[in-house]
Design an enzyme around this catalytic site. Structure first.
Site, PDB file in Angstrom:
ATOM      1  N   ASP A 138       3.594  -1.755   3.867  1.00 23.28           N
ATOM      2  CA  ASP A 138       4.088  -1.000   2.917  1.00 23.28           C
ATOM      3  C   ASP A 138       5.283  -0.563   3.189  1.00 23.28           C
ATOM      4  O   ASP A 138       6.259  -0.036   2.227  1.00 23.28           O
ATOM      5  CB  ASP A 138       3.124   0.533   2.723  1.00 23.28           C
ATOM      6  N   HIS A 194      -3.886   5.164  -0.403  1.00 25.98           N
ATOM      7  CA  HIS A 194      -4.280   3.665  -0.487  1.00 25.98           C
ATOM      8  C   HIS A 194      -3.017   2.968  -1.388  1.00 25.98           C
ATOM      9  O   HIS A 194      -2.168   2.358  -0.797  1.00 25.98           O
ATOM     10  CB  HIS A 194      -5.736   3.536  -1.339  1.00 25.98           C
ATOM     11  N   HIS A 214      -1.830   1.344  10.803  1.00 25.35           N
ATOM     12  CA  HIS A 214      -2.688   0.797   9.628  1.00 25.35           C
ATOM     13  C   HIS A 214      -4.159   1.202  10.200  1.00 25.35           C
ATOM     14  O   HIS A 214      -4.522   1.048  11.388  1.00 25.35           O
ATOM     15  CB  HIS A 214      -2.554  -0.698   9.639  1.00 25.35           C
TER      16      HIS A 214
END
Length: 507
Positions: free
Chosen positions: A404, A309, A348
């Site tokens: 990210d 996460h 994702h």
């Protein structure tokens, strides 16, 4: 010839017909918002069959199995909408692209929590309250200094939110009654005011706690939040300002770079909420038992701490460092295809196309690099980015860059250590957590404790066997008995001493 008769329109029936082939019975399940109530299936019962175990509870109704919540809606929410197939993210209906380009983090925070973009006076009041609650009790200095010198900042931050709740007895339903916050849903103005006070505290103190977790590892004194700065400017000030004991002239002599403050503000907007992710779900799961909200947020921190996460952007940097240079990208991608390496920053859980935040953050990255200088890892990142998007293996699996992939590069360029990346995720995500928590407390139907079911596959009834009659462990398989741990240091010496005592007692 006459005109053909019009084809009659089929009347839409928002329901689902289900036939239980075990009994031959048919059921009609209502469909609302393209969803069916899982509790409906509790009424679909059948006699136990030859392959059913008593633990299957067949006569008590069907259960819905969904490991990892792949297709289970746990709440009704009006906060954030994600269309993973088309790469859409909206906060309260507003596209993330518009908010990132035109709004500020605290304005978006107001939107997420209260449901609408604020007027000038509303934003001024909200901003004033959040920043007013930035300072923290002086005892917190001792709390942070009690950690080991090498403690992970996320361990400190998680503990700090829980610690923070101990200061505010008026925010604890265990002390004030379990309807302390839920009675706000019935129009109790005092309860609503109390709820908002805790929200101001958590958002305001999030930067303060994060900065303290950062500075304790730098060996520096803590800094009181400044006045007259924006939320992200205040955060950077608390991180980097050299205190008076470091012989700098005056508390307001330091001003963070505007490009870095603006970049962080946009990053905070992008990370403020993301629907029912692991940490938000954890906050609601914890909050459903009605603890103080600081404990619920601490639980969210613990969930976000996990590398699947909050640690994803750190994994990207470690991956790029392991690749080394652009020339090594092809070999790395081949290793990924063979499942010898892991590709971080692509794909994702929700988005099946591009992550809409990745396009915004790519522009932010260029603005930051223009100030900080070009990160040597950028060439490797771009080579990996371009090669993966041209490779059918990754394209067919819809593995596009996500938020990210770029955020870690930005944080690295701004000089943050990698283990601080999750903290930079927590600070803005506190807003999303408290928005969902507040929405739950204001539910007209009240708050029910979240209690998922399970499918029990363990042993049926067994009779107890006395210790002296057991011949060995009945369970066979990985992890079915305690590991043998090697000891060293004091434990090893004590064991040797105890052995020596036994030998001497026999002499």
């Amino acid at each position: 010839m006459g005109k053909p008769l019009p084809t009659p329109e089929l009347k839409r029936d928002d329901s689902l017909n289900v036939k239980d082939n075990r009994t031959g019975k048919e059921y009609t399940v209502p469909i609302t918002h393209n969803s069916i109530p899982a509790t409906f299936f509790k009424g679909i019962r059948a006699p136990a069959g030859p392959n059913d175990r008593p633990e299957d509870e067949t006569e008590r109704g069907l259960r819905v199995a969904d490991k990892g919540f792949l297709n289970t809606a746990v709440i009704e929410s009006s906060i954030t909408y994600i269309d993973g197939d088309n790469g859409v993210l909206r906060y309260r209906g507003y596209p993330i692209e518009q908010l990132a380009a035109r709004s500020s983090f605290l304005e978006v925070s107001y939107l997420l929590i209260y449901g609408a973009l604020p007027s000038g006076s509303q934003l001024s009041h909200f901003t004033s309250e959040v920043l007013l609650h930035g300072p923290i009790h002086s005892d917190a200095e001792g709390f942070f200094r009690a950690f080991r010198y090498d403690a992970h900042p996320m361990a400190m931050l998680t503990s700090a939110f829980s610690y923070l709740g101990s200061y505010y007895g008026e925010a604890n339903p265990s002390l004030q009654g379990q309807d302390l916050f839920t009675k706000a849903a019935k129009g109790d103005a005092v309860a609503l005011q109390n709820m908002d006070r805790q929200i101001f505290r958590m958002i305001g103190k999030a930067t303060t706690l994060a900065a303290m977790a950062y500075r304790i590892r730098q060996g520096r004194d803590f800094v009181v939040p400044p006045t007259g700065m924006s939320y992200t400017e205040s955060f950077l000030y608390q991180l980097d300002h050299l205190s008076p004991t470091d012989q700098l002239s005056g508390p307001q002599s330091y001003k963070p770079h505007p490009v870095l403050a603006k970049a962080l503000d946009i990053l905070f907007i992008l990370h403020a909420d993301h629907e029912m992710n692991a940490s938000s779900t954890t906050v609601l799961q914890t909050g459903s038992s009605l603890p103080d909200p600081f404990s619920a947020v601490a639980a969210g921190c613990a969930s976000l701490y996990g590398p699947l996460h909050g640690g994803a952007n750190e994994a990207v940097i470690r991956m790029l460092l392991s690749i080394g240079s652009p020339k090594n990208v092809p070999a790395f991608l081949e290793a990924v295809k063979k499942r010898e390496k892991v590709l971080s920053g692509f794909g994702h859980r929700v988005y099946k196309t591009s992550d809409p935040r990745s396009f915004i953050i790519r522009k932010v990255a260029d603005e930051v690099f223009a100030v900080t200088g070009r990160d040597p890892l950028l060439d490797t990142a771009m080579a990996l980015h371009d090669a993966a998007l041209k490779d059918e293996y990754f394209v067919s699996r819809k593995l596009a860059p996500n938020v990210d992939f770029w955020s870690g590069l930005i944080y690295r360029a701004m000089g943050f250590p990698m283990d601080f990346f999750p903290v930079l995720f927590v600070v803005p995500r506190v807003v999303g957590w408290v928005a969902h928590w507040r929405q739950m407390m204001l539910s007209p139907s009240g708050v029910k404790i979240w209690r998922p079911r399970q499918i029990y596959v363990g042993p049926s009834t067994r009779d107890y066997v006395p210790l002296e009659e057991r011949t060995g462990a009945a369970q066979v398989g990985i992890g079915m008995e305690p590991s043998v741990i090697e000891h060293s240091g004091m434990t090893k010496r004590r064991k040797l001493a105890e052995t020596g005592d036994k030998v001497r007692s026999k002499l």
